[in-house]
Enzyme design. Structure first.
Site, short mmCIF file in Angstrom:
data_model
loop_
_atom_site.label_atom_id
_atom_site.label_comp_id
_atom_site.label_asym_id
_atom_site.label_seq_id
_atom_site.Cartn_x
_atom_site.Cartn_y
_atom_site.Cartn_z
CB CYS A 94 0.41 3.86 0.38
SG CYS A 94 -0.62 3.44 -1.03
CG HIS B 187 -3.34 0.43 2.38
ND1 HIS B 187 -2.88 1.37 3.28
CD2 HIS B 187 -2.63 0.64 1.25
CE1 HIS B 187 -1.95 2.11 2.69
NE2 HIS B 187 -1.78 1.69 1.46
#
Lengths: 400, 485
Positions: free
Chosen positions: A88, A345
């Protein structure tokens, strides 16, 4: 002794797409959208770009490995294009590479771009896998929320704070982010929520409910970096937005193998923060940081990050959160743009979206209603992997 | 003298009340109501005959030096693999040495006693010693059948040797018939069964008395000489008839656990024997007979050593550790009798890398980690470079077993998003006593039971079942520690 990158690199321009379930566009369209805005903002020609670093995480549902597709889509002028990937923290890794390329003197103008098209998987949440063949044989069955949810029980135990109280602070985090996100036209989730809604939502991974989890969306963000001198010469009337620090820390097995990690904190964040503050010359972050965009993949993550960044004292995050310290009108507004919570996200894009949120505040390009008061230094915190097996990329931006 | 040196058992935690099946399925076949009493033991979604065999084997091996085990015999009619020695999967999980003789015994339901006999004969012949004989079955039946009501899942294990014998083997008598009362061909999941009355009259009531009388005649014994007579007949009429024919009084009739477990196939006579040994006294004579494609009848005499046997849960311990499954549909999904959707997220799972499994078999199937000989830090998975930041020694590791260690919960969650057959999927990080930690799936518990610090023990389970490629992956999970009294 290395002197770091403080003030050696400036952000010349940025672009950021609207994040959301962008059913009508693919990763290629998202890249073009962010790239075009970024180029216009930088005020340069595409052919001025000397190198590019593009971040995408899931090549299975994206643009493939390497960066050939990325170079083709943007029609970059036969320059080096490198794909970065660090879970991420992928996008901020692209920015770090671009920053180093300029700071080293190798290039003057470099592109960093992060993109992820997640909504081609066919299901909610993130795909599994990516850990190689071993987790198949000897892993455990958990989705994205699972490992982060596991920050909560040890946090509650460590500080003797009842889970009910921790959950209320977690709920305040999500309510605050939605209050900010509803004002942001680029956010995915643009509606306010209440504490009661958060606390009564269906459980995703104990103790996280639906509103403790960030969304899953498509998006892209881009930055063009250069030297402060070039930035000043190209835009003499505008503040130069400088990178004060970028530091990354990767878990080394101490958390997962050795018995000195309590499960209630992020060692990588503590290490990256200490290094970044040092690089940026920050002595007292609680007094010096103006705003933060942190990796709020889940509310409990944001809660422990507040302590690991050294802003709230150990065990003191709940109190700070409940007092409004991190609200938009608080001492250090956090997730000013709505955060992962409201943007969703898209893995490869989020880190640069955070940088964009700080960038637009530093240039005072946001409407009054969501403007950070006394804006000076902005912090971005991009977390990849799991709390115990992951990376923290920490950036600090400022103007002068 | 050859005999049983140790015994152990395993009954899965979940029990399906037979009334629950009746409620769901009696509309289709009223006859199942005749079997509505009691409950049947049901393997958890992550259990199969191999994992149940490992659990029973570990129970039987309590207090036994595992390096002395020279053989592992596994009996079942529901083994997951036709080619790949099923006992071979059990061996690393039991942490016995690789230099063992191993075999799978299958076919008829008397395979459990045949495995036991083979072990006893081998030990008596002096060629091999300390053989772990384990039997487990997890039989499927079509819905709304008497078989579905009757069948249950359980395992039993014995260590057969010639030292410190607790039950001396005295003799046996076998008959073998191709009596097709129920058959399951190569590709069938369930049995095809002939009429129950024929099985009662021409099967149970003929072969069991024939074998037992054969044994009695051979050894000049009377049925009343035995403290317990053990035989696995689930037909009430046949049991009555056999008891009458042979003169088996209620005092010496060992329960077939029909109300508590059900008919666990190959393992049933051994499960009954394991339970009989729990209450046996020195000098007791035990007669155990199997049933299925014939009968093996064996006779044991309990020795003084029985008084030293302790430390295991046994059948009774696991019987007490139970939870009502409560739902018939859950049973159907766990046994893959109805197609259930666990989400598309699961479709992208990697295939099994057998070369990696071979390379790392000790850690995956045996939960072996490493311990740094420089600083003493245990670590899982095994490392080349020590994880202790103060140490960092390179290649100073020795093997270290985690399977037998107690751990305590550092963190946990119940995940509703994971692709699991028993949501929420429980997992958490365990800190082992003595050092070492890892994230594991949790099983045989609920989210409500979990708290930081809770004591957990390791259990061998299915990690995954890759139906696209017909590969079952085994690994270890954590489960709440059950104290042995």
């Amino acid at each position: 002794m290395a002197e770091g990158i403080k003030d050696k690199v400036a952000i010349l321009g940025m672009g950021c797409t609207r994040f959301g379930e962008r059913w009508d566009v693919g990763g290629d369209d998202l890249m073009v959208e962010a790239f075009v805005e970024c180029l216009e903002d930088a005020g340069i020609d595409k052919n001025d770009i000397e190198a590019a670093y593009v971040g995408t995480c899931y090549d299975e549902v994206n643009l493939g490995k390497a960066a050939v597709a990325h170079a083709e889509i943007l029609k970059l002028p036969h320059v080096g294009v490198t794909r970065t990937e660090n879970f991420c923290a992928t996008a901020q890794e692209a920015l770090r590479a671009a920053t180093y390329a300029v700071a080293s003197g190798a290039f003057d103008i470099v592109l960093a771009l992060g993109v992820e098209k997640l909504k081609d998987t066919g299901f909610a949440g993130l795909p599994i896998g990516g850990g190689g063949a071993f987790p198949r044989l000897g892993g455990y069955n958990g989705s994205g929320p699972s490992s982060f949810a596991q920050l909560a029980p040890p946090y509650s135990t460590k500080y003797g704070i009842e889970m009910e109280k921790v959950k209320k602070a977690m709920a305040h985090i999500s309510v605050k982010s939605h209050a900010n996100g509803k004002m942001n036209p680029r956010a995915h989730l643009r509606f306010p929520i209440t504490i009661e809604q958060v606390l009564n939502a269906p459980i995703i991974a104990h103790p996280l409910g639906l509103f403790d989890c960030c969304g899953v969306s498509d998006g892209a963000a881009a930055a063009i970096v250069t030297t402060p001198a070039i930035a000043k010469s190209l835009k003499p009337s505008q503040d130069v937005i400088k990178i004060k620090a970028i530091q990354i820390s990767a878990a080394n097995g101490e958390e997962t193998l050795f018995s000195n990690w309590d499960g209630a904190s992020l060692i990588t964040t503590q290490v990256a923060a200490a290094k970044a503050y040092k690089e940026a010359g920050i002595k007292n972050p609680r007094e010096e940081i103006s705003m933060m965009e942190v990796h709020d993949c889940f509310s409990i993550t944001e809660l422990v990050i507040m302590e690991d960044l050294g802003i709230s004292p150990p065990g003191g995050a709940c109190e700070d959160i409940m007092s409004g310290f991190y609200d938009l009108d608080g001492k250090i507004p956090c997730q000013v743009d709505g955060g992962l919570k409201c943007f969703g996200h898209p893995i490869g894009a989020s880190g640069l979206r955070m940088v964009y949120a700080v960038y637009e505040q530093l240039l005072e390009r946001v409407p009054e209603e969501r403007k950070v008061k006394n804006m000076r230094l902005g912090l971005t915190h991009n977390l990849g992997g799991e709390p115990a097996r992951g990376v923290t990329s920490l950036g600090i931006l400022g103007r002068d | 003298m050859a005999g049983i040196c140790s015994y152990g058992g395993y009954v899965p935690r979940y029990r399906l009340n037979r009334g629950t099946i009746v409620q769901a399925m009696a509309w289709m076949n009223m006859a199942i109501m005749a079997h509505a009493q009691g409950e049947k033991a049901v393997a958890n979604f992550d259990e199969d005959p191999i994992t149940m065999a490992v659990a029973a084997g570990i129970d039987a091996l309590k207090g036994i030096d595992r390096s002395t085990v020279e053989g592992v015999y596994f009996a079942s009619t529901t083994m997951p693999y036709k080619e790949r020695l099923n006992a071979g999967i059990i061996i690393p999980a039991l942490n016995v040495k690789d230099q063992v003789r191993a075999a799978d015994f299958g076919g008829g339901l008397k395979a459990g006693t045949t495995a036991l006999l083979s072990a006893l004969d081998g030990v008596e012949g002096g060629r091999i010693n300390n053989i772990a004989v384990i039997s487990a079955d997890c039989r499927l039946a079509k819905t709304a059948t008497n078989q579905e009501m009757i069948f249950g899942d359980a395992a039993a294990a014995f260590v057969v040797g010639d030292k410190d014998v607790i039950a001396e083997f005295k003799g046996s008598y076998s008959v073998t018939y191709d009596f097709c009362d129920h058959i399951r061909s190569n590709d069938a999941d369930t049995d095809r069964q002939w009429e129950e009355r024929w099985i009662r009259d021409m099967g149970y009531s003929q072969f069991i008395p024939e074998a037992i009388n054969g044994l009695l005649d051979k050894h000049q014994l009377k049925i009343a000489d035995f403290a317990k007579v053990i035989y696995p007949c689930n037909n009430r009429g046949a049991r009555k008839d056999i008891n009458k024919k042979l003169g088996i009084s209620p005092e010496i009739e060992q329960s077939n656990l029909q109300a508590e477990i059900g008919d666990s196939g190959t393992s049933l006579p051994l499960v009954m024997l394991a339970q009989a040994l729990e209450g046996a006294k020195p000098g007791d004579k035990l007669l155990v007979a199997s049933y299925g494609s014939g009968v093996d009848a064996l006779y044991f005499e309990v020795t003084e050593n029985i008084q030293n046997k302790k430390g295991n849960l046994g059948i009774s311990g696991y019987l007490a550790k139970k939870e009502d499954l409560g739902s018939y549909t859950k049973y159907l999904v766990w046994r893959d009798l109805v197609p259930a959707d666990v989400g598309m997220r699961n479709e992208v799972a990697d295939y099994t890398a057998f070369s990696m499994l071979w390379r790392r078999r000790k850690e995956i199937l045996g939960l072996w980690g490493s311990r740094c000989t420089s600083c003493g830090t245990p670590q899982w998975p095994p490392q080349r470079i020590c994880a202790n930041p103060e140490c960092g020694a390179v290649d100073k590791m020795e093997p270290y077993s985690f399977a037998d260690k107690t751990g305590h919960i550092i963190s946990f969650t119940g995940d509703m998003l994971a692709a699991g057959l028993n949501p929420p999927s429980l997992s958490g990080r365990i800190e082992f006593e003595g050092g070492g930690r890892n994230m594991f799936d949790f099983t045989d518990c609920t989210i409500e039971e979990l708290f930081t610090g809770k004591a957990m023990t390791m259990t061998f389970r299915l990690r995954y079942n890759d139906k696209a490629r017909n590969i079952i992956g085994y690994y270890w999970k954590a489960t709440p520690l059950q104290e042995v009294s």
